[in-house]
Design an enzyme around this catalytic site. Structure first.
Site, mmCIF file in Angstrom:
data_model
loop_
_atom_site.group_PDB
_atom_site.id
_atom_site.type_symbol
_atom_site.label_atom_id
_atom_site.label_comp_id
_atom_site.label_asym_id
_atom_site.label_seq_id
_atom_site.Cartn_x
_atom_site.Cartn_y
_atom_site.Cartn_z
ATOM 1 N N LYS A 172 0.808 -1.224 0.000
ATOM 2 C CA LYS A 172 0.000 0.000 0.000
ATOM 3 C C LYS A 172 0.846 1.280 0.000
ATOM 4 O O LYS A 172 0.732 2.122 0.894
ATOM 5 C CB LYS A 172 -0.971 -0.005 1.186
ATOM 6 N N ASP A 232 -13.336 -7.145 -5.967
ATOM 7 C CA ASP A 232 -12.846 -7.039 -4.598
ATOM 8 C C ASP A 232 -13.794 -6.190 -3.758
ATOM 9 O O ASP A 232 -14.182 -5.093 -4.153
ATOM 10 C CB ASP A 232 -11.447 -6.411 -4.620
#
Length: 390
Positions: A172, A232
């Site tokens: 991330k 997702d």
């Protein structure tokens, strides 16, 4: 090949759904997302599945049991502890830590294992992915997808060479720091030797700790970019988008349940629809036991969960109502998800029912409470009586 489904997280970015549901139990077309994963694994010949659980673990275990109804074997590894007074306390130990605990307990990972996050809908050809994994002699494989650069900060970023060998893994990163826009889909293929690299007795994460370790040591660690659908459910905004895609028929092999009574309108058993002044524009699913009063307007893509009640004059536009939701008279819900006492808009902004200036919806099971129109009529009658007596 064996399988591991990661299901121990709290799913904080999908609240309010995860106040009462573990993330893998979030429904799509009335069925938990994890059920689609189990069915997909079965379709590809995987029959032994371990699931690590923690938050609201009993809801997963009660629904799936030992897997008989799916034709597979399912086992569970609970992450947490029990207090002296009997209270069960969830305490996840990281995705990799959960795998290490399973291995130390019973040695489950004695074969190539596909690892899946329990909160995504996929149609990946697992056999083709396994074939490439073995052809390259990989110890670990990550299935990747290319995403827009402004999305990379939500995912683990994969940096690989022309042969697909992973040189670096960024968990991330910011858009400015990201070295690639190919991201991990949360689908991995591991050889048993990978588990040996995970330290024992400490929390350890696959993305932020195990993958950087594999890359730093120069082990046979590969990325595969394969064509497949990957939906997702990372946030409430994602969930809204996934539901819209599913209801509009954009996802292969996912059909709206019920009987189609007119083009684009499906209903479950024993629904009651008063068509006088009512407009329904598909695609719309109206669950079993739903009552739709005269003068309602429903515009798809919309899902109305079983046992719900749409009152006269209500308008439901591109929305999802969970089961037993009563939408009161003349209320408009536009691009909303309604779950018990909460609503969430398309941007993921959540509101409690108490934050609305007037009642918008109620629990359709609660027969003790009058509908808004009935309350208004009673109030008007009382006012008339007061005027007469004055």
């Amino acid at each position: 090949m064996k399988a591991m489904i990661l299901a121990a997280g709290k799913g904080t970015r999908v609240r309010p759904l995860t106040y009462d549901l573990p993330k893998p139990m979030i429904p799509l077309l009335g069925k938990p997302v994890m059920a689609y994963l189990v069915e997909h694994l079965k379709k590809h010949g995987v029959s032994e599945i371990m699931v690590n659980v923690s938050w609201l673990h009993d809801k997963i275990e009660d629904y799936f049991g030992e897997g008989e109804q799916f034709g597979v074997q399912i086992g569970y590894s609970f992450e947490g502890y029990t207090k002296d007074d009997g209270e069960v306390v969830p305490e996840p130990i990281g995705s990799a830590g959960g795998m290490k605990k399973i291995q130390e307990f019973g040695g489950f990972f004695d074969d190539t294992t596909v690892v899946l996050c329990g909160d995504a809908l996929i149609d990946l050809d697992l056999k083709a992915a396994l074939l490439e994994h073995r052809r390259k002699g990989a110890m670990a494989t990550v299935i990747t997808k290319e995403v827009p650069w402004d999305k990379v900060s939500s995912y683990g970023v994969v940096v690989s060479d022309e042969q697909g060998r992973i040189l670096e893994f960024q968990e991330k990163p910011s858009q400015q720091e990201a070295k690639s826009n190919f991201i991990s889909t949360g689908i991995y293929i591991f050889e048993p030797e990978v588990i040996d690299l995970i330290p024992s007795g400490v929390p350890f994460d696959i993305g932020s700790e195990l993958f950087p370790l594999l890359a730093e040591r120069g082990l046979p660690f590969y990325a595969q970019g394969r064509p497949f659908n990957w939906l997702d459910i990372g946030t409430m905004g994602d969930y809204w988008e996934v539901l819209q895609s599913v209801i509009t028929g954009e996802v292969n092999h996912m059909d709206v349940p019920g009987i189609q009574i007119k083009p684009g309108v499906w209903v479950g058993l024993n629904t009651s629809i008063d068509w006088e002044g009512t407009t329904i524009e598909g695609p719309v699913y109206i669950g079993s036991g739903v009552k739709v009063e005269a003068g309602a307007r429903i515009v798809g893509p919309t899902w109305i969960g079983h046992g719900s009640h749409i009152c006269e004059g209500a308008e439901i536009v591109r929305s999802v109502l969970f089961e037993y939701t009563r939408v009161l008279h003349d209320v408009t819900l536009n691009e909303m998800i309604v779950f018990k006492e909460y609503s969430v808009d398309r941007k993921g902004e959540m509101k409690h029912a108490s934050e609305y200036s007037s009642e918008e919806w109620l629990n359709a099971r609660d027969r003790r409470r009058s509908r808004r129109k009935e309350i208004a009529d009673q109030d008007n009658n009382e006012l008339e009586k007061e005027k007469v007596s004055a």
